[in-house]
Write a protein that holds these residues in place. Structure first.
Motif, PDB file in Angstrom:
ATOM      1  N   ASP A 125      89.642 107.385   7.029  1.00  0.00           N
ATOM      2  CA  ASP A 125      89.120 107.015   8.346  1.00  0.00           C
ATOM      3  C   ASP A 125      90.134 107.227   9.462  1.00  0.00           C
ATOM      4  OD1 ASP A 125      86.796 106.280   7.110  1.00  0.00           O
ATOM      5  OD2 ASP A 125      87.302 104.141   7.013  1.00  0.00           O
ATOM      6  N   SER A 126      91.446 107.098   9.125  1.00  0.00           N
ATOM      7  CA  SER A 126      92.468 107.177  10.172  1.00  0.00           C
ATOM      8  C   SER A 126      92.520 108.570  10.802  1.00  0.00           C
ATOM      9  CB  SER A 126      93.840 106.788   9.621  1.00  0.00           C
ATOM     10  OG  SER A 126      94.216 107.660   8.573  1.00  0.00           O
ATOM     11  N   GLY A 127      92.402 109.625   9.987  1.00  0.00           N
ATOM     12  CA  GLY A 127      92.309 110.987  10.502  1.00  0.00           C
ATOM     13  C   GLY A 127      93.474 111.421  11.381  1.00  0.00           C
ATOM     14  N   ALA A 128      94.370 112.224  10.837  1.00  0.00           N
ATOM     15  CA  ALA A 128      95.494 112.740  11.637  1.00  0.00           C
ATOM     16  C   ALA A 128      94.975 113.731  12.677  1.00  0.00           C
ATOM     17  CB  ALA A 128      96.504 113.420  10.723  1.00  0.00           C
ATOM     18  N   PRO A 129      95.657 113.848  13.798  1.00  0.00           N
ATOM     19  CA  PRO A 129      95.195 114.791  14.840  1.00  0.00           C
ATOM     20  C   PRO A 129      95.321 116.239  14.367  1.00  0.00           C
ATOM     21  CG  PRO A 129      97.370 113.929  15.380  1.00  0.00           C
ATOM     22  CD  PRO A 129      96.890 113.137  14.202  1.00  0.00           C
ATOM     23  N   LEU A 130      94.324 117.041  14.706  1.00  0.00           N
ATOM     24  CA  LEU A 130      94.404 118.464  14.388  1.00  0.00           C
ATOM     25  C   LEU A 130      95.349 119.130  15.395  1.00  0.00           C
ATOM     26  CD1 LEU A 130      90.636 119.265  13.700  1.00  0.00           C
ATOM     27  CD2 LEU A 130      92.460 118.922  12.019  1.00  0.00           C
ATOM     28  N   ARG A 131      96.063 120.120  14.938  1.00  0.00           N
ATOM     29  CA  ARG A 131      96.997 120.825  15.819  1.00  0.00           C
ATOM     30  C   ARG A 131      96.229 121.632  16.869  1.00  0.00           C
ATOM     31  NH1 ARG A 131     101.416 125.471  14.065  1.00  0.00           N
ATOM     32  NH2 ARG A 131     102.710 125.349  15.935  1.00  0.00           N
ATOM     33  N   ALA A 132      96.660 121.506  18.094  1.00  0.00           N
ATOM     34  CA  ALA A 132      96.003 122.240  19.189  1.00  0.00           C
ATOM     35  C   ALA A 132      96.713 123.570  19.429  1.00  0.00           C
ATOM     36  CB  ALA A 132      96.020 121.406  20.467  1.00  0.00           C
ATOM     37  N   ASP A 133      96.027 124.467  20.143  1.00  0.00           N
ATOM     38  CA  ASP A 133      96.587 125.776  20.457  1.00  0.00           C
ATOM     39  C   ASP A 133      97.860 125.606  21.279  1.00  0.00           C
ATOM     40  OD1 ASP A 133      97.037 128.430  20.833  1.00  0.00           O
ATOM     41  OD2 ASP A 133      95.329 128.759  22.188  1.00  0.00           O
ATOM     42  N   GLY A 134      98.955 126.211  20.781  1.00  0.00           N
ATOM     43  CA  GLY A 134     100.222 126.167  21.488  1.00  0.00           C
ATOM     44  C   GLY A 134     101.019 124.890  21.268  1.00  0.00           C
ATOM     45  N   GLU A 135     100.499 123.997  20.483  1.00  0.00           N
ATOM     46  CA  GLU A 135     101.178 122.710  20.260  1.00  0.00           C
ATOM     47  C   GLU A 135     102.262 122.852  19.206  1.00  0.00           C
ATOM     48  OE1 GLU A 135      99.927 118.026  19.532  1.00  0.00           O
ATOM     49  OE2 GLU A 135      98.568 119.638  18.956  1.00  0.00           O
ATOM     50  N   THR A 136     103.393 122.192  19.445  1.00  0.00           N
ATOM     51  CA  THR A 136     104.481 122.173  18.468  1.00  0.00           C
ATOM     52  C   THR A 136     104.027 121.438  17.207  1.00  0.00           C
ATOM     53  OG1 THR A 136     106.148 122.158  20.228  1.00  0.00           O
ATOM     54  CG2 THR A 136     106.848 121.387  18.043  1.00  0.00           C
ATOM     55  N   LEU A 137     104.361 121.990  16.045  1.00  0.00           N
ATOM     56  CA  LEU A 137     103.990 121.369  14.767  1.00  0.00           C
ATOM     57  C   LEU A 137     104.816 120.092  14.574  1.00  0.00           C
ATOM     58  CD1 LEU A 137     102.282 121.777  12.105  1.00  0.00           C
ATOM     59  CD2 LEU A 137     104.406 122.689  11.116  1.00  0.00           C
ATOM     60  N   ARG A 138     104.141 118.976  14.401  1.00  0.00           N
ATOM     61  CA  ARG A 138     104.829 117.697  14.179  1.00  0.00           C
ATOM     62  C   ARG A 138     104.913 117.439  12.670  1.00  0.00           C
ATOM     63  NH1 ARG A 138     101.546 116.437  18.657  1.00  0.00           N
ATOM     64  NH2 ARG A 138      99.991 115.399  17.318  1.00  0.00           N
ATOM     65  N   VAL A 139     106.133 117.195  12.185  1.00  0.00           N
ATOM     66  CA  VAL A 139     106.391 117.063  10.749  1.00  0.00           C
ATOM     67  C   VAL A 139     106.976 115.683  10.449  1.00  0.00           C
ATOM     68  CG1 VAL A 139     107.610 118.002   8.761  1.00  0.00           C
ATOM     69  CG2 VAL A 139     106.802 119.548  10.584  1.00  0.00           C
ATOM     70  N   TYR A 140     106.404 115.034   9.455  1.00  0.00           N
ATOM     71  CA  TYR A 140     106.923 113.740   8.979  1.00  0.00           C
ATOM     72  C   TYR A 140     107.538 113.952   7.602  1.00  0.00           C
ATOM     73  CZ  TYR A 140     107.023 108.958   7.164  1.00  0.00           C
ATOM     74  OH  TYR A 140     107.426 107.767   6.609  1.00  0.00           O
ATOM     75  N   ALA A 165     101.556 112.955  12.692  1.00  0.00           N
ATOM     76  CA  ALA A 165     102.065 114.216  12.135  1.00  0.00           C
ATOM     77  C   ALA A 165     100.928 115.159  11.762  1.00  0.00           C
ATOM     78  CB  ALA A 165     102.930 113.924  10.912  1.00  0.00           C
ATOM     79  N   HIS A 166     101.223 116.454  11.879  1.00  0.00           N
ATOM     80  CA  HIS A 166     100.310 117.473  11.379  1.00  0.00           C
ATOM     81  C   HIS A 166     100.601 117.785   9.915  1.00  0.00           C
ATOM     82  CE1 HIS A 166     100.663 118.670  15.802  1.00  0.00           C
ATOM     83  NE2 HIS A 166      99.409 118.243  15.674  1.00  0.00           N
ATOM     84  N   ALA A 167     101.872 117.629   9.530  1.00  0.00           N
ATOM     85  CA  ALA A 167     102.309 117.976   8.179  1.00  0.00           C
ATOM     86  C   ALA A 167     103.246 116.895   7.652  1.00  0.00           C
ATOM     87  CB  ALA A 167     103.002 119.330   8.164  1.00  0.00           C
ATOM     88  N   VAL A 168     103.232 116.719   6.320  1.00  0.00           N
ATOM     89  CA  VAL A 168     104.081 115.725   5.661  1.00  0.00           C
ATOM     90  C   VAL A 168     104.864 116.420   4.564  1.00  0.00           C
ATOM     91  CG1 VAL A 168     104.111 113.663   4.207  1.00  0.00           C
ATOM     92  CG2 VAL A 168     102.560 113.775   6.165  1.00  0.00           C
ATOM     93  N   VAL A 169     106.182 116.202   4.556  1.00  0.00           N
ATOM     94  CA  VAL A 169     107.032 116.719   3.477  1.00  0.00           C
ATOM     95  C   VAL A 169     107.123 115.644   2.409  1.00  0.00           C
ATOM     96  CG1 VAL A 169     109.321 117.527   2.822  1.00  0.00           C
ATOM     97  CG2 VAL A 169     108.348 118.158   5.049  1.00  0.00           C
TER      98      VAL A 169
END
Length: 636
Positions: free
Chosen positions: A486-501, A537-541
């Motif tokens: 339900d929380s749903g991470a934000p989808l990456r937008a055009d030109g947006e810097t990739l946020r990594v956790y 975050a868009h991506a998680v390591v």
């Protein structure tokens, strides 16, 4: 209440059954194994009449290890082994017997000691033990109170008098004629007739009053499997009477006396050792050195335990209803790590106690509640019964014998030997461990395997390739709670810097330096940035070391985040579908993140959606429940 007694003739047993049935009791409480056949027959007769009495087995001894040749002893062993599991509750007089009975009866065993009353009254027509023996206050007086069978070692006490020229011994007992003759002959042969006295029993309410004028209470048990677990009632009687104890080195009673500082221990069957223990006590300049404290006397008194028995009766009566119909399946966890999983959020029927049981009554109530649960049961934590049984493997057995099926959620480290684990998990190197630690780990995994095989338990493994290494196991994915979806991470937008956790708690220490380097390099990359809040975050390591994915990665997929980590080839091949996990290693992590960050933004969005869909397919409550149903069907 059916008393402790020896072998019953068939006529006597049948008559006793008739008497019990006529009483129509709510509870049948029997003492020791000899009465089990009679009590079970009476209960079955009452059930046939439509009533539902509960049967409580009060075990005064642990019969299974005994090797007595007498027919009655063999009968008691067989009765305990075959019939005790059909009772409704088992009570033991101490924790040592309780532990032994777990395996032989396959029932929960509760401890209710048979301690003396804290108040004692004079016996009508009797004097105290010293007065009856005709001894003055300065004559060393030893007492043995109780059964004087050959294996009780009373001869050790008699022979010890040859090393204690001033001491007298009183045997408070009711020996058979044969036994009395044997002891008398030995006493005469040692010229001790003037210093060994036979006294009759006094009523139970007067025992401590009667013993209080002796100098030392003896217990001369010889070593043996049953005796080694025994803390006989006379130990508590001596302590309550306020006299020091000299006991043989049977472990349970020796530990009790030593821990509480109320006496000395001697080598079983050794008269000289007993005489030395007695001499040590008599030579003490402090008369109160060995006297049991008021706190100990209260704790071992019957008054401290009688309410437990009353409450246990009440609890048994409250659970007279027939067990629920249908499949009764337990899903147990043996690892504290598994206890953190949000099973309730995955739709399971979770039954976890709010706290550990603190006493016998609450433990019985908890256990009765758990074993009568139907459908799926998850017990979170190392052992919810650890107040009763600290060994998680024995607790698992207790769960298994009360279920048609038992599923065990366990880690690779629980199930595999060190060598096997090392061959699977790339950074589970245990070669530097000591030989002792490796042996202990191997022994524990062997014990768990034996329990699994012996009770037809199905291990549920989170790493699918373990199915090939663990017999009769099945893969059950880690569940993600609905709130993650339900929380749903934000989808990456055009030109947006990739946020990594970065889930740093999953990174092994050997990768710390690489992580610090990555943090430094991130500032130089306009394409991606590191964030401390996983929700944005868009991506998680995830885990880049052990070659698997865990709860962190599952939750990230559920939120719709790209997962970057490392999967072993065997793991990836064993997982269903195309796992949307970006393969990386610490040495190439910066480059791999940079490559993803520089993709067309829509590619990133597609990766996020693929992660979310994979979690829905395999890690949602519905998906995990469906797989669990498949497991139940396959292992019915």
């Amino acid at each position: 209440m059916l008393p402790q007694t020896g072998h019953l003739t068939q006529d006597y047993a049948d008559a006793l059954v008739d008497q019990v049935v006529a009483l129509k009791p709510d509870i049948i409480h029997i003492h020791d194994a000899f009465m089990l056949p009679t009590a079970l027959k009476a209960r079955d007769s009452l059930r046939a009449q439509g009533s539902a009495p509960r049967l409580v087995y009060d075990a005064h001894e642990f019969w299974r290890p005994r090797r007595d040749a007498a027919i009655s002893m063999i009968g008691a062993r067989d009765a305990e082994a075959k019939l005790a599991r059909h009772t409704d509750a088992v009570i033991a007089v101490n924790k040592e017997i309780s532990a032994g009975l777990h395996d032989s009866t396959e029932r929960l065993t509760l401890v209710v000691p048979n301690g003396p009353s804290s108040t004692s009254i004079p016996a009508p027509g009797r004097e105290d033990i010293r007065t009856e023996a005709g001894l003055g206050p300065n004559v060393p007086l030893l007492v043995y109170s109780g059964h004087v069978g050959e294996k009780r070692g009373v001869e050790t006490a008699i022979e010890a008098l040859t090393h204690l020229p001033d001491a007298h011994l009183v045997l408070v007992s009711a020996p058979s004629r044969t036994r009395a003759r044997e002891l008398s002959e030995r006493i005469a042969a040692l010229a001790l007739k003037d210093r060994v006295h036979f006294h009759a029993y006094v009523p139970a309410a007067s025992v401590t009053w009667y013993l209080r004028t002796a100098d030392i209470g003896l217990h001369t048990l010889l070593r043996g499997p049953n005796h080694d677990n025994a803390i006989p009632t006379k130990i508590a009687e001596y302590a309550t009477a306020g006299i020091p104890l000299a006991v043989s080195d049977c472990p349970a009673q020796a530990e009790f006396v030593t821990d509480h500082g109320i006496g000395e221990v001697f080598t079983a069957g050794d008269p000289e050792s007993l005489a030395q223990a007695v001499s040590t006590i008599l030579a003490s300049s402090d008369a109160s050195r060995y006297k049991a404290s008021p706190e100990l006397q209260r704790s071992i008194s019957w008054e401290s335990h009688e309410q437990n028995l009353v409450d246990a009766y009440q609890n048994v009566l409250e659970h007279q209803a027939a067990p629920p119909q249908g499949a009764r399946t337990a899903v147990a966890t043996i690892s504290t790590q598994e206890a953190t999983l949000d099973w309730a959020g995955s739709g399971f029927s979770v039954r976890t106690p709010a706290r550990k049981p603190q006493d016998t009554v609450s433990a019985l109530r908890l256990y009765s509640d758990l074993i009568q649960s139907s459908d799926t049961l998850v017990q979170a934590g190392v052992n919810v019964l650890d107040a009763l049984e600290p060994d998680a493997l024995k607790a698992l057995q207790l769960i298994a014998v009360n279920r048609e099926r038992t599923l065990l959620m366990a880690r690779a480290g629980d199930l595999l030997s060190p060598n096997t684990l090392t061959s699977i998990e790339e950074h589970a190197d245990v070669h530097h461990w000591s030989t002792k630690r490796r042996r202990e780990w191997s022994e524990r995994s062997d014990r768990l395997t034996a329990v699994i095989n012996g009770h037809r338990i199905v291990p549920l493994v989170r790493d699918p390739e373990l199915v090939d290494h663990v017999a009769q196991s099945a893969w059950l994915p880690l569940p993600a709670a609905q709130e993650k979806f339900d929380s749903g991470a934000p989808l990456r937008a055009d030109g947006e810097t990739l946020r990594v956790y970065i889930a740093a708690d999953h990174l092994a220490p050997i990768w710390r330096e690489s992580l610090e380097a990555l943090t430094s390099q991130a500032a130089q990359h306009a394409a991606f940035t590191l964030v401390e809040d996983v929700s944005v975050a868009h991506a998680v390591v995830g885990d880049c070391a052990n070659g698997t994915y865990r709860q962190t990665e599952v939750d990230a997929m559920a939120r719709g985040q790209i997962v970057i980590g490392h999967l072993r080839n065997e793991t990836r091949a064993a997982l269903p579908g195309d796992v949307p996990l970006i393969e990386t290693r610490m040495a190439t992590l910066t480059e791999d993140i940079d490559r993803i960050a520089r993709e067309v933004w829509i590619s990133t969005v597609e990766r996020q959606r693929a992660s979310h869909q994979y979690a829905l397919n395999w890690h949602s409550a519905e998906a995990v429940q469906a797989l669990l149903r498949d497991v139940l069907t396959a292992h019915h």
